[in-house]
Design an enzyme around this catalytic site. Structure first.
Site, short mmCIF file in Angstrom:
data_model
loop_
_atom_site.label_atom_id
_atom_site.label_comp_id
_atom_site.label_asym_id
_atom_site.label_seq_id
_atom_site.Cartn_x
_atom_site.Cartn_y
_atom_site.Cartn_z
N GLU A 178 0.92 -1.19 -0.06
CA GLU A 178 0.00 -0.03 0.09
C GLU A 178 0.97 0.93 -0.17
OE1 GLU A 178 -3.10 -0.65 3.18
OE2 GLU A 178 -3.05 1.53 2.96
N CYS A 234 -1.71 8.84 3.72
CA CYS A 234 -1.56 8.61 2.19
C CYS A 234 -2.87 9.01 1.34
CB CYS A 234 -1.03 7.31 1.64
SG CYS A 234 -1.94 5.81 2.19
C1 UN1 Z 1 -2.54 6.33 5.04
O1 UN1 Z 1 -2.56 7.27 5.22
O2 UN1 Z 1 -1.32 5.48 5.02
O3 UN1 Z 1 -8.55 6.54 4.88
C2 UN1 Z 1 -3.82 5.31 5.03
C3 UN1 Z 1 -7.49 7.01 5.69
C4 UN1 Z 1 -7.18 5.91 6.57
C5 UN1 Z 1 -6.25 5.26 5.90
C6 UN1 Z 1 -5.01 6.11 5.53
N1 UN1 Z 1 -8.14 4.86 7.00
O4 UN1 Z 1 -7.42 8.20 5.85
#
Ligand code: UN1
Length: 456
Positions: A225, A259
């Site tokens: 990811e 992210c």
């Molecule tokens: C991340 O920022 O690495 O949707 C994942 C979201 C979180 C996951 C983010 N559940 O902001």
């Protein structure tokens, strides 16, 4: 933020990695034979323990990760959700299925653990992503060696302690804090590792993939990811008040260090002046500061490197774009504080990479150029989150049918995917799937076996 207490973290050595692999290897069979129900019970007990230990977890997330208090609470909520969700899914998904076949034959398909899974997780969700990877692998019957981010070993340690207290044997789940080049590299290269679960940068994902490709032995699953260049498209039918509130949370919550966070806001020119003016007003009310105070909206970024990167990008943008606003609260003297800012740009091609922080880029577009901006977003190569604000159903459908993104959000913010409700994860440069907190995750952590018995 630096912790207001002395912290000594011993990074794992190559010997520690070897010992962890050897011990986990020996623990494999017992855990594999533990029933799905019993493994799921451990996850549910862990969920309860996380809830009971909320104050300590909040303190660690805030002190070590610099997380603002509300973000701490949502992060713990997400970790708890992962435990309960994967426990429930395991009870459902991991049962053998009898398949249709000819009379006189019994055909069954069943899922089995792979062995040792290596979980490499990021500092931005040091509890939720860390826990999510681990508990999914464990409930599927795998052993786990977890390597937390170098910036957040304390929260990882606390999470592992709670998972052990919930009944997961110590040799089945091992923690190896330390440097990626030592710990991660050795774990990934070792042929005892049967799968790698990774969340972090696209570059590191590529390195891991190369290491895996060069290993002798079986080809193993790699779940990655990675980053995003997430956009939000706002047309002239959108409700400006809601747009502004969703832009603020999408771009600046968690100091933009998600992210999923919003990086590029595309505003249709007819609505742009109004939205920008309201955005400036909203940003004027934002406070930057100590994440342990309820009055703080945005806390620090993770470390000096992150701060330098943001300052450099700010200087670049000053040359190539127009500053819309930067939060003016003087930041505390200690810590890595970057005042949230927004710039207006002519073209998304000015952004060469993901800017991981509270930094919003705005681009105006004419209605007739919708296809061009969709193409620009696709051309970034990422496919993580996308927001659309429009009250025209046909526009929403038009965009949905064209955009290769993992999570699209309409008339709301684009962060905070909820486990089981918005399974999370991207495509293209943003990740391999399957989605975390989704119904297909556990399958990837298992091998499938079919049996066919002549019953006549
Ligand atoms: C991340 O920022 O690495 O949707 C994942 C979201 C979180 C996951 C983010 N559940 O902001």
């Amino acid at each position: 933020m630096s912790a207001p207490f002395p912290v000594i973290v011993c990074g794992a050595t190559t010997d520690d990695v070897e010992n962890a692999l050897a011990e986990t290897w020996n623990a494999k069979t017992v855990w594999e034979k533990t029933s799905v129900d019993e493994r799921a019970n451990c996850l549910e007990r862990a969920a309860n323990l996380f809830e009971e230990n909320m104050p300590e977890l909040i303190t660690l997330l805030c002190m070590e990760g610099g997380k603002q208090l509300l973000d701490c609470v949502s992060e713990i909520r997400e970790a708890v959700d992962f435990c309960r969700y994967y426990a429930a899914r395991a009870r459902k998904d991991l049962q053998p299925a009898t398949l249709q076949g000819p009379t006189g034959e019994l055909n069954q398909l069943s899922l089995h653990p792979r062995g040792i899974m290596v979980c490499i997780s990021p500092w931005n969700f040091p509890l939720a992503i860390f826990t999510g990877q681990i508990v999914a692998a464990l409930v599927a019957g795998n052993c786990v060696i977890a390597k937390p981010a170098e910036q957040t070993p304390l929260i990882a340690t606390k999470a592992i302690q709670l998972l052990h207290s919930a009944g997961i044997p110590a040799n089945v789940l091992q923690l190896l804090p330390g440097r990626g080049e030592i710990v991660g590299a050795k774990l990934v290269a070792d042929t005892r590792t049967a799968g790698v679960m990774f969340t972090g940068s696209t570059e590191t994902a590529r390195l891991i993939n190369q290491t895996l490709a060069n290993r002798p032995g079986p080809i193993i699953p790699f779940i990655a990811e990675t980053g995003g260049q997430n956009a939000m498209i706002v047309d002239s039918s959108a409700l400006a008040e809601q747009v502004v509130s969703d832009v603020i949370s999408s771009a600046f919550n968690s100091a933009g260090q998600r992210c999923s966070a919003l990086r590029v806001l595309f505003l249709q020119e007819d609505i742009a002046p109004r939205v920008i003016e309201m955005l400036q007003g909203a940003m004027r009310e934002m406070s930057l500061g100590d994440p342990a105070l309820l009055a703080t909206d945005v806390g620090p970024v993770i470390d000096q490197d992150a701060l330098n990167m943001l300052n450099n990008h700010f200087n670049d943008m000053q040359k190539n774009a127009t500053l819309i606003y930067q939060v003016e609260t003087p930041p505390p003297a200690n810590g890595y504080f970057f005042p949230p800012c927004a710039f207006e740009l002519k073209n998304v091609s000015l952004l060469k990479k993901e800017i991981f922080g509270p930094f919003l880029h705005i681009i105006r577009y004419a209605e007739k150029d919708l296809d061009t901006i969709l193409e620009q977003i696709i051309q970034t190569g990422y496919g993580l989150t996308l927001g659309v604000h429009s009250r025209i159903d046909a526009t929403v459908k038009y965009i949905q049918e064209r955009m290769p993104v993992g999570n699209m959000y309409v008339n709301r913010n684009i962060i905070g995917a909820v486990v089981g409700v918005q399974p999370f994860g991207g495509e293209q440069l943003s990740g391999t799937g399957p989605k975390a907190g989704g119904p297909h995750y556990l399958h990837r952590l298992c091998v499938e076996r079919a049996i066919s018995i002549n019953t006549t």
